[in-house]
Design a protein around this motif. Structure first.
Motif, PDB file in Angstrom:
ATOM      1  N   PRO A 187       0.822  -1.213   0.000  1.00  0.00           N
ATOM      2  CA  PRO A 187       0.000   0.000   0.000  1.00  0.00           C
ATOM      3  C   PRO A 187       0.850   1.254   0.000  1.00  0.00           C
ATOM      4  N   THR A 188       0.345   2.288  -0.625  1.00  0.00           N
ATOM      5  CA  THR A 188       1.062   3.558  -0.668  1.00  0.00           C
ATOM      6  C   THR A 188       0.988   4.242   0.679  1.00  0.00           C
ATOM      7  N   PRO A 189       2.096   4.730   1.231  1.00  0.00           N
ATOM      8  CA  PRO A 189       2.056   5.364   2.556  1.00  0.00           C
ATOM      9  C   PRO A 189       1.251   6.644   2.536  1.00  0.00           C
ATOM     10  N   ALA A 190       0.630   6.969   3.694  1.00  0.00           N
ATOM     11  CA  ALA A 190      -0.119   8.216   3.805  1.00  0.00           C
ATOM     12  C   ALA A 190       0.785   9.397   3.511  1.00  0.00           C
ATOM     13  N   GLY A 191       0.279  10.362   2.782  1.00  0.00           N
ATOM     14  CA  GLY A 191       1.069  11.518   2.416  1.00  0.00           C
ATOM     15  C   GLY A 191       1.478  11.478   0.965  1.00  0.00           C
ATOM     16  N   ALA A 192       1.469  10.267   0.337  1.00  0.00           N
ATOM     17  CA  ALA A 192       1.756  10.176  -1.079  1.00  0.00           C
ATOM     18  C   ALA A 192       0.573  10.748  -1.860  1.00  0.00           C
ATOM     19  N   GLU A 193       0.781  10.971  -3.136  1.00  0.00           N
ATOM     20  CA  GLU A 193      -0.276  11.591  -3.932  1.00  0.00           C
ATOM     21  C   GLU A 193      -1.437  10.630  -4.128  1.00  0.00           C
ATOM     22  N   ASP A 194      -2.608  11.021  -3.686  1.00  0.00           N
ATOM     23  CA  ASP A 194      -3.826  10.236  -3.871  1.00  0.00           C
ATOM     24  C   ASP A 194      -4.638  10.896  -4.975  1.00  0.00           C
ATOM     25  N   THR A 195      -5.105  10.097  -5.924  1.00  0.00           N
ATOM     26  CA  THR A 195      -5.723  10.682  -7.116  1.00  0.00           C
ATOM     27  C   THR A 195      -7.144  10.209  -7.387  1.00  0.00           C
ATOM     28  N   GLU A 196      -7.565   9.102  -6.783  1.00  0.00           N
ATOM     29  CA  GLU A 196      -8.900   8.572  -7.064  1.00  0.00           C
ATOM     30  C   GLU A 196      -9.936   9.272  -6.177  1.00  0.00           C
ATOM     31  N   PRO A 197     -10.968   9.873  -6.761  1.00  0.00           N
ATOM     32  CA  PRO A 197     -11.948  10.604  -5.936  1.00  0.00           C
ATOM     33  C   PRO A 197     -12.665   9.691  -4.940  1.00  0.00           C
ATOM     34  N   ALA A 198     -12.980  10.236  -3.781  1.00  0.00           N
ATOM     35  CA  ALA A 198     -13.793   9.561  -2.771  1.00  0.00           C
ATOM     36  C   ALA A 198     -15.002  10.444  -2.475  1.00  0.00           C
ATOM     37  N   VAL A 199     -16.008   9.863  -1.871  1.00  0.00           N
ATOM     38  CA  VAL A 199     -17.272  10.571  -1.668  1.00  0.00           C
ATOM     39  C   VAL A 199     -17.262  11.335  -0.348  1.00  0.00           C
ATOM     40  N   VAL A 200     -17.519  12.634  -0.416  1.00  0.00           N
ATOM     41  CA  VAL A 200     -17.743  13.461   0.764  1.00  0.00           C
ATOM     42  C   VAL A 200     -19.158  14.019   0.645  1.00  0.00           C
TER      43      VAL A 200
ATOM     44  N   CYS B  58     -16.946  31.979  18.655  1.00  0.00           N
ATOM     45  CA  CYS B  58     -16.572  32.415  17.307  1.00  0.00           C
ATOM     46  C   CYS B  58     -15.415  31.549  16.831  1.00  0.00           C
ATOM     47  N   GLY B  59     -15.729  30.353  16.426  1.00  0.00           N
ATOM     48  CA  GLY B  59     -14.709  29.419  15.956  1.00  0.00           C
ATOM     49  C   GLY B  59     -14.436  29.562  14.476  1.00  0.00           C
ATOM     50  N   PRO B  60     -13.718  28.605  13.896  1.00  0.00           N
ATOM     51  CA  PRO B  60     -13.406  28.658  12.468  1.00  0.00           C
ATOM     52  C   PRO B  60     -14.572  28.167  11.606  1.00  0.00           C
ATOM     53  N   LEU B  61     -14.571  28.619  10.368  1.00  0.00           N
ATOM     54  CA  LEU B  61     -15.478  28.106   9.342  1.00  0.00           C
ATOM     55  C   LEU B  61     -14.677  27.207   8.404  1.00  0.00           C
ATOM     56  N   ILE B  62     -15.316  26.142   7.897  1.00  0.00           N
ATOM     57  CA  ILE B  62     -14.683  25.335   6.852  1.00  0.00           C
ATOM     58  C   ILE B  62     -15.705  25.061   5.757  1.00  0.00           C
ATOM     59  N   THR B  63     -15.219  24.816   4.548  1.00  0.00           N
ATOM     60  CA  THR B  63     -16.086  24.420   3.434  1.00  0.00           C
ATOM     61  C   THR B  63     -15.231  23.799   2.341  1.00  0.00           C
ATOM     62  N   ASN B  64     -15.897  23.401   1.255  1.00  0.00           N
ATOM     63  CA  ASN B  64     -15.219  22.816   0.099  1.00  0.00           C
ATOM     64  C   ASN B  64     -14.407  21.580   0.499  1.00  0.00           C
ATOM     65  N   VAL B  65     -15.017  20.730   1.327  1.00  0.00           N
ATOM     66  CA  VAL B  65     -14.332  19.517   1.777  1.00  0.00           C
ATOM     67  C   VAL B  65     -14.386  18.476   0.662  1.00  0.00           C
ATOM     68  N   ALA B  66     -13.239  17.921   0.301  1.00  0.00           N
ATOM     69  CA  ALA B  66     -13.140  16.900  -0.753  1.00  0.00           C
ATOM     70  C   ALA B  66     -12.130  15.846  -0.310  1.00  0.00           C
ATOM     71  N   ALA B  67     -12.129  14.712  -0.964  1.00  0.00           N
ATOM     72  CA  ALA B  67     -11.196  13.642  -0.601  1.00  0.00           C
ATOM     73  C   ALA B  67     -10.784  12.873  -1.842  1.00  0.00           C
TER      74      ALA B  67
END
Length: 292
Positions: free
Chosen positions: A12-25, A167-176
């Motif tokens: 298996p490719t170690p975490a941190g390597a380039e991942d290219t196959e889309p996953a569902v978020v 007043c915490g952080p905002l996040i958006t545009n989450v992808a995997a």
């Protein structure tokens, strides 16, 4: 291919390597629920669990016009969702954008938060937004990489803001994206054999063993041996011959016939029905409207 090369391809490719196959978020841009025009925020984002909610596009002020999820106080339920379509062993890279909410005054500390997934080797990621400036100050393209230790791993974003925690952080545009683990064949051995151990004495297993022995003694490549099992095919050949003869006979039937002769063959029944009809019984005599 050498053994070492084959092992390298299977590893298996170690975490941190380039991942290219889309996953569902699910609902990664937090477009649901839609914040009404006269409101600045709405409830829990669809597909996520959270003690926080969703800020509308005007308050979020994201460059692409997205709504955003605001991370709740550290004492509340973090923002969490499962990443669908990811199997155990996959390496995954999650990306998103973050921003200090506009309720944070200029000069206040950056808004801090963590990103966590299950797995002893998956160290939680620690992040902080850009400096609060009293308006949107988005950072585009944060990333966190990990190796999945479960199918559809759960990812959580949790605020660690100490000052003005409301007043915490905002996040958006989450992808995997992911690099899926190699598919492994089913494991063999006695444990996968239904006729192993004491089960070998079952009637079905005995029949199976006998059939296997016959097959080994009469392989598919031995034509003479198979003829003794399947026969010479005489019945099948006779059937084919009969079908061939039937087709030939059908083809020899004449198709041309005088129309009057053909019509006369149809007249027996109507003639029997109209034979007793006298000229005065009908306005138009049958002879005027019927061929017969």
């Amino acid at each position: 291919m050498t053994l070492s090369a084959a092992m390298a391809l299977a590893a298996p490719t170690p975490a941190g390597a380039e991942d290219t196959e889309p996953a569902v978020v699910v609902n990664g841009t937090f477009s649901s629920p839609t914040v009404p025009a006269d409101k600045t925020w709405a409830g829990t984002p669809t597909g996520w669990t959270s003690g926080g909610g969703v800020t509308g596009a005007p308050r979020s002020a994201h460059p692409q016009g997205f709504q955003a999820a605001y991370l709740p106080r550290p004492t509340s339920t973090p923002l969490s969702s499962r990443l669908r379509g990811i199997r155990t062993g996959a390496t995954v890279t999650v990306s998103w954008d973050d921003n200090p909410d506009t309720c944070v005054s200029q000069g206040a500390a950056k808004r801090t938060y963590t990103v966590t997934v299950a797995g002893a080797n998956n160290t939680p990621g620690e992040f902080s937004t850009n400096d609060p400036v009293g308006k949107a100050n988005w950072f585009l393209g944060r990333t966190y990489s990990f190796t999945a230790t479960e199918d559809a791993p759960l990812i959580s974003f949790a605020s660690t803001v100490a000052d003005n925690p409301g007043c915490g952080p905002l996040i958006t545009n989450v992808a995997a994206k992911q690099t899926a683990p190699p598919l492994t064949p089913p494991q063999g051995g006695a444990s996968s054999d239904p006729c192993s151990g004491d089960a070998k004495d079952n009637a079905q297993c005995k029949d199976l063993a006998a059939d296997k022995d016959k097959i080994e003694k009469c392989p598919a490549t031995d034509r003479n041996c198979l003829a003794g099992v399947a026969g010479d095919g005489k019945a099948e050949k006779d059937g084919i011959a009969k079908e061939t003869q039937a087709v030939d006979d059908f083809g020899k039937v004449p198709r041309d016939q005088d129309p009057n002769t053909a019509a006369a063959d149809l007249c027996a029944l109507p003639n029997a029905l109209t034979a007793g009809v006298k000229p005065g019984d009908a306005v138009v005599p049958p002879s005027d409207w019927w061929f017969c």
